[in-house]
Design a protein around this motif. Structure first.
Motif, PDB file in Angstrom:
ATOM      1  N   MET A   1      53.473  38.342 -22.916  1.00  0.00           N
ATOM      2  CA  MET A   1      54.192  37.088 -22.713  1.00  0.00           C
ATOM      3  C   MET A   1      54.896  37.114 -21.351  1.00  0.00           C
ATOM      4  O   MET A   1      55.482  38.107 -20.959  1.00  0.00           O
ATOM      5  N   ARG A   2      54.825  36.014 -20.658  1.00  0.00           N
ATOM      6  CA  ARG A   2      55.464  35.921 -19.346  1.00  0.00           C
ATOM      7  C   ARG A   2      56.973  35.839 -19.473  1.00  0.00           C
ATOM      8  O   ARG A   2      57.503  35.225 -20.384  1.00  0.00           O
ATOM      9  N   LYS A   3      57.620  36.426 -18.494  1.00  0.00           N
ATOM     10  CA  LYS A   3      59.075  36.392 -18.465  1.00  0.00           C
ATOM     11  C   LYS A   3      59.541  35.040 -17.935  1.00  0.00           C
ATOM     12  O   LYS A   3      58.847  34.411 -17.141  1.00  0.00           O
ATOM     13  N   PRO A   4      60.737  34.594 -18.342  1.00  0.00           N
ATOM     14  CA  PRO A   4      61.207  33.267 -17.944  1.00  0.00           C
ATOM     15  C   PRO A   4      61.727  33.189 -16.516  1.00  0.00           C
ATOM     16  O   PRO A   4      62.108  32.128 -16.051  1.00  0.00           O
ATOM     17  N   SER A   5      61.741  34.308 -15.799  1.00  0.00           N
ATOM     18  CA  SER A   5      62.270  34.314 -14.444  1.00  0.00           C
ATOM     19  C   SER A   5      61.366  35.170 -13.561  1.00  0.00           C
ATOM     20  O   SER A   5      60.948  36.253 -13.962  1.00  0.00           O
ATOM     21  N   PHE A   6      61.068  34.660 -12.349  1.00  0.00           N
ATOM     22  CA  PHE A   6      60.219  35.390 -11.420  1.00  0.00           C
ATOM     23  C   PHE A   6      60.473  34.886 -10.009  1.00  0.00           C
ATOM     24  O   PHE A   6      61.198  33.918  -9.798  1.00  0.00           O
ATOM     25  N   TYR A   7      59.869  35.535  -9.041  1.00  0.00           N
ATOM     26  CA  TYR A   7      59.938  35.110  -7.644  1.00  0.00           C
ATOM     27  C   TYR A   7      58.587  34.556  -7.237  1.00  0.00           C
ATOM     28  O   TYR A   7      57.555  35.016  -7.720  1.00  0.00           O
ATOM     29  N   MET A   8      58.597  33.574  -6.354  1.00  0.00           N
ATOM     30  CA  MET A   8      57.362  32.942  -5.909  1.00  0.00           C
ATOM     31  C   MET A   8      57.382  32.845  -4.392  1.00  0.00           C
ATOM     32  O   MET A   8      58.372  32.400  -3.806  1.00  0.00           O
ATOM     33  N   LEU A   9      56.305  33.278  -3.778  1.00  0.00           N
ATOM     34  CA  LEU A   9      56.112  33.125  -2.345  1.00  0.00           C
ATOM     35  C   LEU A   9      55.103  32.007  -2.144  1.00  0.00           C
ATOM     36  O   LEU A   9      53.994  32.074  -2.674  1.00  0.00           O
ATOM     37  N   SER A  10      55.483  30.963  -1.416  1.00  0.00           N
ATOM     38  CA  SER A  10      54.537  29.905  -1.063  1.00  0.00           C
ATOM     39  C   SER A  10      54.204  30.053   0.417  1.00  0.00           C
ATOM     40  O   SER A  10      54.977  30.651   1.179  1.00  0.00           O
ATOM     41  N   PHE A  11      53.064  29.510   0.819  1.00  0.00           N
ATOM     42  CA  PHE A  11      52.548  29.760   2.161  1.00  0.00           C
ATOM     43  C   PHE A  11      52.117  28.482   2.860  1.00  0.00           C
ATOM     44  O   PHE A  11      51.759  27.498   2.223  1.00  0.00           O
ATOM     45  N   ASN A  12      52.112  28.547   4.195  1.00  0.00           N
ATOM     46  CA  ASN A  12      51.676  27.418   5.006  1.00  0.00           C
ATOM     47  C   ASN A  12      50.163  27.266   4.996  1.00  0.00           C
ATOM     48  O   ASN A  12      49.644  26.178   5.186  1.00  0.00           O
ATOM     49  N   SER A  13      49.446  28.379   4.803  1.00  0.00           N
ATOM     50  CA  SER A  13      47.987  28.320   4.819  1.00  0.00           C
ATOM     51  C   SER A  13      47.410  29.284   3.790  1.00  0.00           C
ATOM     52  O   SER A  13      48.056  30.264   3.404  1.00  0.00           O
ATOM     53  N   THR A  14      46.186  29.013   3.380  1.00  0.00           N
ATOM     54  CA  THR A  14      45.480  29.888   2.454  1.00  0.00           C
ATOM     55  C   THR A  14      45.291  31.266   3.077  1.00  0.00           C
ATOM     56  O   THR A  14      45.415  32.286   2.393  1.00  0.00           O
ATOM     57  N   HIS A  15      45.010  31.305   4.372  1.00  0.00           N
ATOM     58  CA  HIS A  15      44.848  32.577   5.063  1.00  0.00           C
ATOM     59  C   HIS A  15      46.110  33.435   4.938  1.00  0.00           C
ATOM     60  O   HIS A  15      46.020  34.642   4.656  1.00  0.00           O
ATOM     61  N   ASP A  16      47.282  32.834   5.122  1.00  0.00           N
ATOM     62  CA  ASP A  16      48.543  33.564   4.986  1.00  0.00           C
ATOM     63  C   ASP A  16      48.725  34.095   3.565  1.00  0.00           C
ATOM     64  O   ASP A  16      49.195  35.217   3.364  1.00  0.00           O
ATOM     65  N   ALA A  17      48.355  33.294   2.572  1.00  0.00           N
ATOM     66  CA  ALA A  17      48.486  33.705   1.175  1.00  0.00           C
ATOM     67  C   ALA A  17      47.599  34.903   0.867  1.00  0.00           C
ATOM     68  O   ALA A  17      48.034  35.876   0.228  1.00  0.00           O
ATOM     69  N   ILE A  18      46.367  34.872   1.319  1.00  0.00           N
ATOM     70  CA  ILE A  18      45.426  35.970   1.059  1.00  0.00           C
ATOM     71  C   ILE A  18      45.885  37.239   1.773  1.00  0.00           C
ATOM     72  O   ILE A  18      45.842  38.337   1.207  1.00  0.00           O
ATOM     73  N   GLN A  19      46.340  37.102   3.009  1.00  0.00           N
ATOM     74  CA  GLN A  19      46.823  38.251   3.765  1.00  0.00           C
ATOM     75  C   GLN A  19      48.039  38.885   3.072  1.00  0.00           C
ATOM     76  O   GLN A  19      48.124  40.098   2.935  1.00  0.00           O
ATOM     77  N   ALA A  20      48.980  38.068   2.621  1.00  0.00           N
ATOM     78  CA  ALA A  20      50.172  38.573   1.932  1.00  0.00           C
ATOM     79  C   ALA A  20      49.792  39.241   0.615  1.00  0.00           C
ATOM     80  O   ALA A  20      50.365  40.275   0.251  1.00  0.00           O
ATOM     81  N   GLU A  21      48.833  38.669  -0.105  1.00  0.00           N
ATOM     82  CA  GLU A  21      48.395  39.263  -1.362  1.00  0.00           C
ATOM     83  C   GLU A  21      47.892  40.685  -1.124  1.00  0.00           C
ATOM     84  O   GLU A  21      48.246  41.612  -1.844  1.00  0.00           O
ATOM     85  N   LYS A  22      47.080  40.874  -0.112  1.00  0.00           N
ATOM     86  CA  LYS A  22      46.540  42.204   0.201  1.00  0.00           C
ATOM     87  C   LYS A  22      47.654  43.190   0.552  1.00  0.00           C
ATOM     88  O   LYS A  22      47.642  44.333   0.104  1.00  0.00           O
ATOM     89  N   ILE A  23      48.613  42.746   1.335  1.00  0.00           N
ATOM     90  CA  ILE A  23      49.726  43.620   1.736  1.00  0.00           C
ATOM     91  C   ILE A  23      50.576  44.005   0.528  1.00  0.00           C
ATOM     92  O   ILE A  23      50.878  45.179   0.308  1.00  0.00           O
ATOM     93  N   LEU A  24      50.971  43.009  -0.272  1.00  0.00           N
ATOM     94  CA  LEU A  24      51.874  43.269  -1.390  1.00  0.00           C
ATOM     95  C   LEU A  24      51.215  44.057  -2.513  1.00  0.00           C
ATOM     96  O   LEU A  24      51.857  44.897  -3.141  1.00  0.00           O
TER      97      LEU A  24
END
Length: 92
Positions: A1-24
């Motif tokens: 079950m998912r927890k009721p609280s989390f952090y979310m990173l949003s991005f300006n571009s899909t490229h930025d999101a994919i790059q951040a995913e790999k790093i994190l």
């Protein structure tokens, strides 16, 4: 079950999101999620980071592991018995 609280990173571009995913993902698990409707400025892809990973996320952000200006950090939570999520912007 998912927890009721989390952090979310949003991005300006899909490229930025994919790059951040790999790093994190090298440090802790992240989940790709659609950006919440209440967050209007985004490419539509966000990363979910669980609460327990926040101290390490903060260390990585402080070390500028992710390029500033390419993401926005939010804290997302649901209060007991509420249907709507509360979204607080932490970093521009």
């Amino acid at each position: 079950m998912r927890k009721p609280s989390f952090y979310m990173l949003s991005f300006n571009s899909t490229h930025d999101a994919i790059q951040a995913e790999k790093i994190l993902e090298a440090h802790f698990p992240v989940q790709v999620i659609p950006t919440l409707r209440s967050v209007s400025e985004s490419c539509g892809i966000s990363l979910r980071v669980e609460e327990e990973e926040y101290p390490l996320l903060q260390e990585l952000l402080d070390a500028e592991t992710l390029s500033k200006g390419h993401f926005t950090l939010y804290h997302v939570r649901r209060e007991a018995e509420q249907r709507e999520l509360l979204v607080e912007q932490l970093l521009p």
